[in-house]
Every structure is written in structure tokens, then in C-alpha cells.
Design a protein around this motif. Structure first.
Motif, PDB file in Angstrom:
ATOM      1  N   ASN A 157      50.049  51.394  35.053  1.00  0.00           N
ATOM      2  CA  ASN A 157      49.229  50.200  35.235  1.00  0.00           C
ATOM      3  C   ASN A 157      47.804  50.610  35.534  1.00  0.00           C
ATOM      4  OD1 ASN A 157      48.042  47.765  36.209  1.00  0.00           O
ATOM      5  ND2 ASN A 157      50.114  46.968  36.514  1.00  0.00           N
ATOM      6  N   ALA A 160      44.513  40.203  28.097  1.00  0.00           N
ATOM      7  CA  ALA A 160      45.700  39.481  28.549  1.00  0.00           C
ATOM      8  C   ALA A 160      46.312  38.616  27.452  1.00  0.00           C
ATOM      9  CB  ALA A 160      45.352  38.603  29.750  1.00  0.00           C
ATOM     10  N   SER A 161      45.968  38.857  26.196  1.00  0.00           N
ATOM     11  CA  SER A 161      46.496  38.062  25.091  1.00  0.00           C
ATOM     12  C   SER A 161      46.761  38.985  23.912  1.00  0.00           C
ATOM     13  CB  SER A 161      45.497  36.964  24.695  1.00  0.00           C
ATOM     14  OG  SER A 161      45.925  36.295  23.527  1.00  0.00           O
ATOM     15  N   TYR A 162      48.032  39.176  23.613  1.00  0.00           N
ATOM     16  CA  TYR A 162      48.375  40.058  22.498  1.00  0.00           C
ATOM     17  C   TYR A 162      47.938  39.450  21.174  1.00  0.00           C
ATOM     18  CZ  TYR A 162      52.291  37.212  20.843  1.00  0.00           C
ATOM     19  OH  TYR A 162      53.046  36.211  20.298  1.00  0.00           O
ATOM     20  N   GLN A 183      37.669  31.971  25.684  1.00  0.00           N
ATOM     21  CA  GLN A 183      39.098  32.063  25.971  1.00  0.00           C
ATOM     22  C   GLN A 183      39.953  31.509  24.836  1.00  0.00           C
ATOM     23  OE1 GLN A 183      40.134  30.160  29.629  1.00  0.00           O
ATOM     24  NE2 GLN A 183      42.308  30.609  29.469  1.00  0.00           N
TER      25      GLN A 183
END
Length: 513
Positions: free
Chosen positions: A498, A329-331, A291
């Protein structure tokens, strides 16, 4: 008179024997023979020498060595004493003496005779002093309530551990001790045990940047000096990374350990040994899914590329791992993955990635059609790369139907002007590559339906109705069921398509049980 001068108390015959030669009688005179008194005999040398500086006899040199050794032992004992460094007013004298003793020990390392006579015979005690100082519970810094640099754009003042000035001297002494030529491998390796290395690696989780820098330098020098301990050190580092991958989500010293690994990997012989290939597949690749990998991604990328420079065949497993552990979920991490992906493709052989082409281009298309501008812009840079265009042309039967409908749609409807102009230029390039394949890909637009950015209102309503129907069936079977608060319900505004709609089959499976 001449003979009387020989017994004069002011002239001693053993101090100046030449006096007898200078006092020869004149020619023709009679020589009087007289024996030298017993007290005038040359003295015999004994072991009790007069010390040139102190004037002491016999054991003066031994006493000097003993005094220096006692002073050294006293300084080591002072450094073993620990205090409460949170309050400067408590034990101020003892803390000052401790700092002075640490500085004196560092100065002793500059004198090789002192190292050989004092430090080397007492190396066990010295290592005990080092362990007692550095092996400690790591302090947790209190999180400030102030906003960080990411929120304010202003770098905040970093909090420093109050005990660091006392620890820094110990770390500096340890570093110079390892670098000292008088400390041989045979003497040092006795103290570098698996327990020592394990405890030493745990210190890398310190939040103090300066401490981690010292730890990195010391471990690197120990690895370089102690060849018999290299395998043990690598194994301990492997265990540390495995714990980060499978147990913990954060390790402050991951970047520093990867820096050391980069230096180690660059020295690997070609061809790579099996244990090194296993390390690459079991450690380097899975580290991408951690993460907090964005904090050490630069060092991780360097290690990955060093392995590929040793063996190009490892590019395929790395490409598979990158696509498998792609962030969602993390650009920031997604941008870093795109950077690494481009470098991997420059090493890959086109003929060996045929099986990965669908996954690769599906990911690129999703990045281009995503709502984040930086990710879309970074993905567009792939089409400026000759290696990527070569893959695109070589497998155009697969790539064109996936990418062309999305590019054509975004070239007309993208919200950002500059990126829309780039998409128009890309559309022209793709059409020039193969006009027939371009038109044929547009006719197969249904196959690229899942890669679209927007969604038709009718299809959206149909899926919403299906979701409501499934929720009602679940409530009949499970009255205590509560519908989750998710962004794809009518209560929330969803501007773009989505992907969670595509996972509606999970709910159907739950109902059928």
C-alpha cells in the motif's frame, strides 16, 4: 331590322364588339349611321377589382393578410401559455389546443411567404415565446430505488419528463427557424445576446437526453449561421467549462458541448492563434481531472487529438497534464487514460520527451504491477506499440532499471496465468534488446523498490512498529487524537503493498511541530 338588332338588350356591344363587323350590310345597300349610346361605352378600370375567389372588392387582399396575421399572433399567444404537465387530467383542452398551435407554427415555416409576411416582422414576439417555454428551472428526476444496469445487467426503462412532448415542438420550431433561409443574420443576431446564450447553455444540464440533442443541434446551427456571434458563443462555452473544472463536479451536457467544440476545432486555421492554444491548455487539459470525466472522455479525447493534428508541439503539455491528473481511485478512468496516453505517444517526438520519461515509465510500471487485471492487461499493450518501444530503446539507461526488476518478479509470481505468460514473453523481448543492460538493471533492484507489488514481512513489521510509535507520540502531545480507521493498520487485511506507507513522513512532520 338590321339596325334594330343593335339595340337588342341581349347583345352588349362592350362584351362582343365583333358583332358589328359580322352585321355589315350587303353591297349596294345604304348604311345607317347611329351613334352608340352613352351607356354602351367601355367601362374604365378602377381600383375596386373583383376578387377571383371571394368576390370581394378593393381591400379583400389586405383583409386576407390581416386575418392570417391575426391567426398567427393568436397561435403564438396560445404557445406562451404554460400548464402543469404532471397531471394529464388538468387543463386537458388547453394542452390539446397548445399542441395544435405548435404544430401549426411548424407548418408555417414551410411556406416562405408566410415566414416573410408573418414570422419575420414579429420575430421579437416569436423569440419571446421560445424563451418563455425553454428557459425554466430544470426538473430533477426522482432517483429510482431499483438497481441500475451496472448492477443487474438489464437496461432500465428511462423516465421521461411529462412536459417534453410540449417542449419538443418548441425546440423543433426553433431549429427550423434558425435553418430557414428567409430569417437573415441581421434579424436573428439582435436576439442572440450574451444573456440568451448564457441561459441557453444552462439548459445543457438537463437530464433529458432528447432535450440535450436538440440543444446541441440548435447551438451548432446558430454558431454556423451567426458569424458575428461566434466569439461570444465560444467565450460563454469557456465559462461553462471553467465552472465544471473549478466549481462543479458534474455537468450533464459536457459531452454535447465537446461535440460542438470538436466541429469548431476542426475548422481552426493553421497555425493556431494564441487564444486557441490558451483554450487547449486552460480548458482541454484540466478537464481530465474532473471527477465525472469518464462520462465525456470519448469527446474529450477527440478534441485533444484534433488539437494535436493542428499542432504537434501541444503533445508535450498534454502528456504532462495526463500524468499530472492521473486517476488513483477509478479503474475505468485509469483504463481511459492509458488509451489516451498511447495515442499521445504516437504523436510525440522522441527527442522532446526526455524530461518526462521517468514519470511516464513509473506510471506504466505501476499499472502493470497493480492488482487490477484490466489495467495491467491494458498497460501490457504498450509494449506492442512501435512508438513506445522506440522510446524504451532510446532511453534504456533510465527505463531498464525501472521496468526490468518488476517484469522479472511478476513473470514468476503473478497470480493470473495468461498475464504471467505475457510477462515471460516481455522479459524475453527486453533481454534480446540489450542483454548487458538487462543484467545490469537486475543488479540495481533496490532502485525499483518502490514499484514492487509485494512487500517483505520484515519490512512490513518495521513500518507497522514505526507507525505505532508515532501514534503514541501524537497522543502524548494531543490527548484527544484518534487514530484514523485506514486500511494499512493491523485491524485490516492488506494483500499487496500500500502506497500510504510511503507517506508516513507526513505524520513525522506533524509530531515534530
Amino acid at each position: 331590322m338590321r339596325c334594330a338588332s343593335l339595340v337588342n338588350n341581349d347583345i352588349k356591344p362592350w362584351d362582343n364588339l365583333n358583332h358589328l363587323k359580322m352585321s355589315r350590310p350587303a353591297s349596294g345597300s345604304k348604311t345607317v349611321k347611329k351613334s352608340m349610346p352613352a351607356t354602351a361605352q367601355r367601362p374604365i378600370k378602377t381600383a375596386s377589382k373583383v376578387h377571383p375567389k371571394t368576390g370581394a372588392k378593393g381591400e379583400a387582399k389586405t383583409e386576407t393578410k390581416s386575418t392570417a396575421r391575426d391567426a398567427f399572433m393568436k397561435k403564438v399567444q396560445i404557445c406562451m401559455t404554460t400548464y402543469n404537465y404532471a397531471d394529464d387530467t388538468v387543463d386537458a383542452k388547453g394542452k390539446s389546443e397548445r399542441l395544435t398551435a405548435i404544430n401549426d407554427l411548424q407548418a408555417m415555416l414551410n411556406d416562405q411567404r408566410c415566414v416573410v409576411s408573418n414570422i419575420l416582422p414579429n420575430l421579437e414576439l416569436v423569440m419571446e415565446m421560445i424563451e418563455k417555454n425553454i428557459f425554466r428551472p430544470l426538473p430533477n428526476k426522482k432517483k429510482s430505488t431499483n438497481l441500475g444496469m451496472s448492477e443487474t445487467g438489464i437496461e432500465q426503462e428511462e423516465q421521461i419528463d411529462p412536459s417534453w412532448p410540449h417542449l419538443q415542438g418548441i425546440y423543433e420550431f426553433f431549429l427550423q427557424l434558425v435553418l430557414n433561409d428567409a430569417i437573415d443574420v441581421k434579424s436573428m443576431k439582435v436576439h442572440i445576446t450574451p444573456r440568451f446564450i448564457q441561459s441557453f447553455l444552462e439548459l445543457f444540464d438537463s437530464e433529458e437526453n432528447y432535450e440535450r440533442d436538440y440543444l446541441k443541434n440548435i447551438l451548432h446551427k446558430v454558431y454556423a449561421k451567426l458569424v458575428p456571434r461566434r466569439k461570444m458563443i465560444r467565450k460563454a462555452m469557456n465559462d461553462c467549462f471553467l465552472a465544471l473544472i473549478h466549481e462543479n463536479y458534474k455537468f450533464n451536457g459536457a459531452a454535447e458541448l465537446l461535440d460542438i467544440l470538436a466541429a469548431i476545432i476542426s475548422g481552426f486555421a493553421i497555425p493556431l492563434r494564441d487564444e486557441h492554444v490558451t483554450f487547449f491548455k486552460m480548458i482541454i487539459i484540466p478537464l481530465h481531472k474532473v471527477q465525472t470525466s469518464s462520462f465525456f472522455f470519448e469527446q474529450l479525447l477527440r478534441c485533444s487529438m484534433l488539437f494535436l493534428s493542428k499542432d504537434r508541439n501541444l503533445a508535450i503539455p498534454l502528456l504532462q497534464g495526463t500524468l499530472k491528473y492521473w486517476p488513483f481511485a477509478s479503474y475505468l478512468k485509469e483504463t481511459l487514460f492509458l488509451t489516451e496516453l498511447q495515442e499521445i505517444l504516437e504523436v510525440c517526438e522522441v527527442s522532446k520527451i526526455e524530461a518526462l520519461v521517468p514519470k511516464l515509465f513509473k506510471r506504466i510500471v505501476k499499472c502493470i504491477s497493480g492488482s487490477h487485471l484490466q489495467i495491467a492487461d491494458r498497460a501490457m499493450c504498450f509494449f506492442e506499440n512501435d512508438f513506445f518501444l522506440n522510446i524504451l530503446k532510446s532511453y534504456k539507461e533510465v527505463t531498464f532499471p525501472m521496468i526490468i526488476p518488476t517484469v522479472v518478479h511478476l513473470a514468476d509470481n503473478h497470480w493470473h496465468t495468461i498475464l504471467r505468460e505475457s510477462l515471460v514473453a516481455l522479459k524475453t523481448i527486453l533481454k534480446e534488446i540489450d542483454p548487458y543492460a538487462f543484467e545490469q538493471a537486475l543488479a540495481q533492484e533496490k532502485k525499483s523498490k518502490e514499484l514492487r507489488v509485494t512487500q517483505d514481512p520484515e519490512e512490513r513489521k518495521r513500518l507497522d512498529d514505526k507507525w505505532a510509535k508515532l501514534s503514541a507520540e501524537v497522543k502524548k502531545k494531543h490527548p484527544d487524537y484518534q487514530e484514523p480507521d485506514v486500511p494499512f493498520t493491523m485491524k485490516h487485511l492488506v494483500a499487496t503493498y500500500n502506497e500510504l506507507y510511503a507517506k508516513i513522513y507526513d505524520k513525522e512532520k506533524y509530531v515534530s511541530i
